[in-house]
Structures are given as C-alpha cells and as structure tokens.
Design a protein around this motif. Sequence first.
Motif, PDB file in Angstrom:
ATOM      1  N   GLU A 137       0.829  -1.209   0.000  1.00  0.00           N
ATOM      2  CA  GLU A 137       0.000   0.000   0.000  1.00  0.00           C
ATOM      3  C   GLU A 137       0.860   1.254   0.000  1.00  0.00           C
ATOM      4  OE1 GLU A 137      -3.277   2.389  -0.242  1.00  0.00           O
ATOM      5  OE2 GLU A 137      -3.010   0.261  -0.675  1.00  0.00           O
ATOM      6  N   GLN A 145       0.688   4.098  -2.888  1.00  0.00           N
ATOM      7  CA  GLN A 145       0.451   5.510  -2.589  1.00  0.00           C
ATOM      8  C   GLN A 145       1.524   6.387  -3.227  1.00  0.00           C
ATOM      9  OE1 GLN A 145      -2.081   6.986  -1.269  1.00  0.00           O
ATOM     10  NE2 GLN A 145      -3.214   5.174  -0.587  1.00  0.00           N
ATOM     11  N   ASP A 173      -6.161  -1.012  -8.797  1.00  0.00           N
ATOM     12  CA  ASP A 173      -6.578  -0.409  -7.529  1.00  0.00           C
ATOM     13  C   ASP A 173      -6.885   1.082  -7.692  1.00  0.00           C
ATOM     14  OD1 ASP A 173      -6.381  -2.784  -6.138  1.00  0.00           O
ATOM     15  OD2 ASP A 173      -4.366  -2.395  -5.380  1.00  0.00           O
ATOM     16  N   TYR A 174      -6.174   1.735  -8.600  1.00  0.00           N
ATOM     17  CA  TYR A 174      -6.426   3.166  -8.811  1.00  0.00           C
ATOM     18  C   TYR A 174      -7.799   3.404  -9.425  1.00  0.00           C
ATOM     19  CZ  TYR A 174      -5.884   7.965 -10.360  1.00  0.00           C
ATOM     20  OH  TYR A 174      -6.083   9.317 -10.561  1.00  0.00           O
ATOM     21  N   ARG A 211     -10.374   1.601  -8.890  1.00  0.00           N
ATOM     22  CA  ARG A 211     -11.254   1.478  -7.714  1.00  0.00           C
ATOM     23  C   ARG A 211     -11.354   2.805  -6.968  1.00  0.00           C
ATOM     24  NH1 ARG A 211      -8.174  -1.131  -3.075  1.00  0.00           N
ATOM     25  NH2 ARG A 211      -7.220   0.937  -3.388  1.00  0.00           N
ATOM     26  N   ASP A 212     -10.211   3.452  -6.736  1.00  0.00           N
ATOM     27  CA  ASP A 212     -10.205   4.724  -6.012  1.00  0.00           C
ATOM     28  C   ASP A 212     -10.960   5.801  -6.771  1.00  0.00           C
ATOM     29  OD1 ASP A 212      -8.680   3.445  -4.119  1.00  0.00           O
ATOM     30  OD2 ASP A 212      -6.780   4.387  -4.708  1.00  0.00           O
ATOM     31  N   ARG A 213     -10.861   5.776  -8.092  1.00  0.00           N
ATOM     32  CA  ARG A 213     -11.589   6.753  -8.904  1.00  0.00           C
ATOM     33  C   ARG A 213     -13.096   6.559  -8.775  1.00  0.00           C
ATOM     34  NH1 ARG A 213      -9.688  11.296 -11.034  1.00  0.00           N
ATOM     35  NH2 ARG A 213     -10.799  10.996 -13.012  1.00  0.00           N
ATOM     36  N   LEU A 232     -14.606   5.196  -6.124  1.00  0.00           N
ATOM     37  CA  LEU A 232     -14.939   5.642  -4.769  1.00  0.00           C
ATOM     38  C   LEU A 232     -15.143   7.158  -4.729  1.00  0.00           C
ATOM     39  CD1 LEU A 232     -12.447   3.483  -2.648  1.00  0.00           C
ATOM     40  CD2 LEU A 232     -14.945   3.295  -2.672  1.00  0.00           C
ATOM     41  N   ALA A 233     -14.324   7.887  -5.477  1.00  0.00           N
ATOM     42  CA  ALA A 233     -14.414   9.342  -5.501  1.00  0.00           C
ATOM     43  C   ALA A 233     -15.698   9.837  -6.166  1.00  0.00           C
ATOM     44  CB  ALA A 233     -13.200   9.932  -6.215  1.00  0.00           C
ATOM     45  N   HIS A 275     -12.916  -5.973  -7.471  1.00  0.00           N
ATOM     46  CA  HIS A 275     -13.487  -4.920  -6.616  1.00  0.00           C
ATOM     47  C   HIS A 275     -14.946  -4.747  -7.020  1.00  0.00           C
ATOM     48  CE1 HIS A 275      -9.597  -3.902  -5.046  1.00  0.00           C
ATOM     49  NE2 HIS A 275      -9.155  -3.337  -6.164  1.00  0.00           N
TER      50      HIS A 275
END
Length: 210
Positions: free
Chosen positions: A30, A34, A96-97, A99-101, A103-104, A129
Amino acid sequence: MLPFLKKLFSSSDAAPSTEWQPLQRSAAEERLRQKWVQEQVYLNWMGPYFKAYHYQKAGLPNQQFRVQLLHDEGRQGALFFYDPSIGPGNFRHLFDYIRDRVLALGYNLATSDQRSVRHASYTETIFKHFLKPQPRDCTQTGRCNQLYGNITIDLVSVNGQPGFLRLFSNPFANAIFTPAHSFDEMLAAIFDMPAATPEVQKLIKKYAHK
C-alpha cells in the motif's frame, strides 16, 4: 482472441472452483501504491485507454492499446488488455487506482476478493473490486440516485501473467432509482485525464515489476 476469451469465461473445463478469498494488500504494497499515485504514474495509461475505448467504438484501429466492448444481460462494460510495455506492477496499481476513482464518484467498496481456478491447460486468477453507489436525494425526490449502478472491476491473469482489466456497470431497473448515467459518462469520469509528461513517462520502469 475472441475464441480464447469465450473459453476463458467458460467454466466447462475447469476444476472445482476455489472459493473467493478476501483481497488484501500488505502495508508495504500500500505504501508503494500511494507513492505511485503521488507521482501520477497512472497518467501513462488512463487517457490512452480512454482514447482506445472510443477508437474501438468508432471501429477505428488503435496502435497503442487494445480495448474490447462488452454487453451482457443489461450490463455494459469493456476489457482493457494488458500490454508488456506497462509491466505487471503498474497494471496491478492501475486496477486499484480505478477502484479509487470510482470511490471518488460517491461509491462504497462492498467487497474486494480474489480466486484462482485451474483449467485443463491454464490457471485463471481473478482479482475483483465490487462497488455500490451511496443512495442520494432519496428523501427529497422519492427516488434514489443510482449514479451508474453497481460497478465491478476485475483484473484477470492467466498463469500468473496479467491479461486484462474488465470494467462493468450494472444499472438498477427498479423504479425506486433514478435512471442510471451512461457507461460512456462513467468512463469519462474515471479515465479522461491529461497526457503524462516526459518525467512521468520515465517512471514506468520504476514500478513495472513492483
């Protein structure tokens, strides 16, 4: 390629499926991810994959990356094929990125899982995910804003080698939800980014195998 994909998605020659297991990243993994995000290494692929998607929709050739459109029982999606120039480390971080997009955009991460299935001539591993929208405006309008519906992001590997990212939106048809925004709008919200600078392009090798 299409016959192989059909075989890959079929379970007819598979051994009994391994149960889904939680997908977990170590603290070191992680921290590395990051740093990858902070250095904006994702810019090397987000815009180019977005462009490749629209080229595919228009029936035009794209020399850089391959994308295939998917339609499956009301769901719309796309496959973003791995290219050796990316490197497995970058491809995992990209998974994973994305996924973060999502979530945003106002989503909750429902589950992150993985499983491997041994077929007659290969082993298929899927990292997944699954994200659900956070209902909004329900009390004011009487209908919940579903955004793009449920969203699934898969990273599919064959014999330990990355194959493709699979992105699906699955809108709700129930009248208690507002109509879903289009898949194209979703892709624009996730992928439409500026081109990578020469400095960011040089970072590809740094994370290619990390």
